[in-house]
Design a protein around this motif. Structure first.
Motif, PDB file in Angstrom:
ATOM      1  N   ASP A  69       0.872  -1.168   0.000  1.00 59.21           N
ATOM      2  CA  ASP A  69       0.000   0.000   0.000  1.00 59.21           C
ATOM      3  C   ASP A  69       0.916   1.228   0.000  1.00 59.21           C
ATOM      4  O   ASP A  69       2.131   1.101   0.231  1.00 59.21           O
ATOM      5  CB  ASP A  69      -0.858  -0.053   1.276  1.00 59.21           C
ATOM      6  N   ASP A 129      -0.235   5.211   0.808  1.00 57.65           N
ATOM      7  CA  ASP A 129      -0.543   6.251   1.794  1.00 57.65           C
ATOM      8  C   ASP A 129      -0.643   5.659   3.199  1.00 57.65           C
ATOM      9  O   ASP A 129      -1.399   4.715   3.440  1.00 57.65           O
ATOM     10  CB  ASP A 129      -1.865   6.943   1.437  1.00 57.65           C
ATOM     11  N   GLY A 130       0.125   6.232   4.112  1.00 51.84           N
ATOM     12  CA  GLY A 130       0.076   5.778   5.502  1.00 51.84           C
ATOM     13  C   GLY A 130       0.914   4.545   5.762  1.00 51.84           C
ATOM     14  O   GLY A 130       1.079   4.143   6.914  1.00 51.84           O
ATOM     15  N   GLU A 167      -1.185  10.200   5.242  1.00 53.15           N
ATOM     16  CA  GLU A 167      -2.526  10.164   5.855  1.00 53.15           C
ATOM     17  C   GLU A 167      -2.749  11.388   6.739  1.00 53.15           C
ATOM     18  O   GLU A 167      -3.862  11.881   6.870  1.00 53.15           O
ATOM     19  CB  GLU A 167      -2.739   8.870   6.634  1.00 53.15           C
ATOM     20  N   GLU A 180      -0.260  -3.197   4.530  1.00 54.68           N
ATOM     21  CA  GLU A 180      -1.355  -2.231   4.540  1.00 54.68           C
ATOM     22  C   GLU A 180      -1.410  -1.488   5.880  1.00 54.68           C
ATOM     23  O   GLU A 180      -0.971  -2.015   6.900  1.00 54.68           O
ATOM     24  CB  GLU A 180      -2.702  -2.956   4.368  1.00 54.68           C
ATOM     25  N   ASP A 181      -1.981  -0.282   5.839  1.00 60.11           N
ATOM     26  CA  ASP A 181      -2.244   0.438   7.089  1.00 60.11           C
ATOM     27  C   ASP A 181      -3.743   0.562   7.371  1.00 60.11           C
ATOM     28  O   ASP A 181      -4.133   0.854   8.492  1.00 60.11           O
ATOM     29  CB  ASP A 181      -1.633   1.856   7.051  1.00 60.11           C
TER      30      ASP A 181
HETATM   31 MG   LIG Z   1      -2.903   3.199   3.060  1.00 62.57          MG
END
Ligand SMILES: [Mg+2]
Ligand SMILES: O=P(O)(O)OC[C@H](O)CO
Length: 268
Positions: free
Chosen positions: A17, A19-20, A26, A181-182
């Motif tokens: 992933d 973003d973040g 994020e 992932e976040d």
């Molecule tokens: Mg993300």
């Protein structure tokens, strides 16, 4: 935690992933959404954040205006226009998350095929990564939210299915892919993709798909793809349960846990 111990050791491909997870972006979405909600005397909280993160822009925007009850005053499309200028300025200052550069360089140096699967659209991707071209050049491919194959954003499996398919010799067996992932929607998308990996176009694939479904039913496990979650500490811990491993930081990742080549250094 849904950790199928004993089957972790055969990872050959990694999907990140963005973003973040790789990029500390994020916080920009949160900042801008707090500013916009304050205009309506409302506050932004992490239960709303959890429902928005990882999704395509328009899908997250709909959640935002509906969940906050401002949809009579601001449409999802107007919200996107309103936040755009602020986001564009912030994205140009994007930093990598701790441990991201080390992990990407390590996997790339060891010949592990890696890629990105992000709900972000192409224009935002270019802004966010403009200072990080070298590490992103190590990705075999990048699949973004405005890709024609990504009909629906996370938690739909579309983006992970497209990402798995585009590796050399793809689609790759879902048991051999590790997703980082976040976001809760991202972990769910990875898991959904694990179950739907097989392309139902040939008789052979149909048989394979039937076996996969049978395996799911027999084992009562809802998926077969592995996901490492690196959540923001403010995310409610019940969202961790779907992940196979939960880490506070990418710096804590041990490649050997997954049969990947170990780090040779001890620094970040
Ligand atoms: Mg993300
Ligand atoms: O977390 P990503 O990389 O899928 O990005 C999704 C949105 O752009 C931000 O939540």
């Amino acid at each position: 935690m849904a950790n199928p111990s004993g089957t972790r050791g055969s990872i050959t491909h990694v999907i990140f992933d963005m973003d973040g997870l790789l990029l500390d972006t994020e916080k920009f979405y949160t900042e801008v959404q707090e500013i916009i909600l304050a205009r309506y005397n409302k506050t932004f909280d992490w239960s709303l954040k959890a429902k928005m993160m990882g999704k395509k822009a328009i899908e997250a925007a709909r959640v935002f205006v509906e969940e906050t009850g401002i949809n009579d005053l601001l449409t999802a499309e107007e919200f996107l226009v309103e936040r755009e200028k602020m986001l564009q300025n912030l994205f140009q200052t994007t930093e990598l998350m701790p441990g991201a550069s080390r992990l990407i360089r390590h996997l790339h140096a060891n010949g592990i095929p890696i890629c990105v699967a992000s709900g972000s659209h192409r224009h935002h991707f270019e802004l966010k990564t403009q200072r990080h071209g070298e590490v992103f050049s190590m990705m075999h491919h990048v699949v973004l939210g405005d890709d024609p194959e990504v009909k629906q954003g996370k938690p739909s499996p579309d983006i992970f299915l497209a990402a798995a398919k585009r590796f050399e010799g793809g689609p790759v067996d879902p048991h051999k892919i590790l997703v980082f992932e976040d976001a809760p929607s991202g972990v769910a998308a990875a898991k959904n993709a694990g179950m739907l990996q097989f392309d139902k176009q040939t008789a052979e694939d149909l048989v394979a798909c039937a076996f996969a479904v049978a395996e799911v039913l027999v084992s009562s496990v809802s998926c077969c793809r592995f996901a490492v979650m690196v959540p923001d500490p403010r995310l409610e811990s019940s969202f961790h349960e779907a992940a196979d491993q939960v880490l506070s930081s990418l710096l804590d990742f041990n490649p050997s846990d997954w049969g990947l080549p170990p780090f040779q250094d001890v620094s970040s």
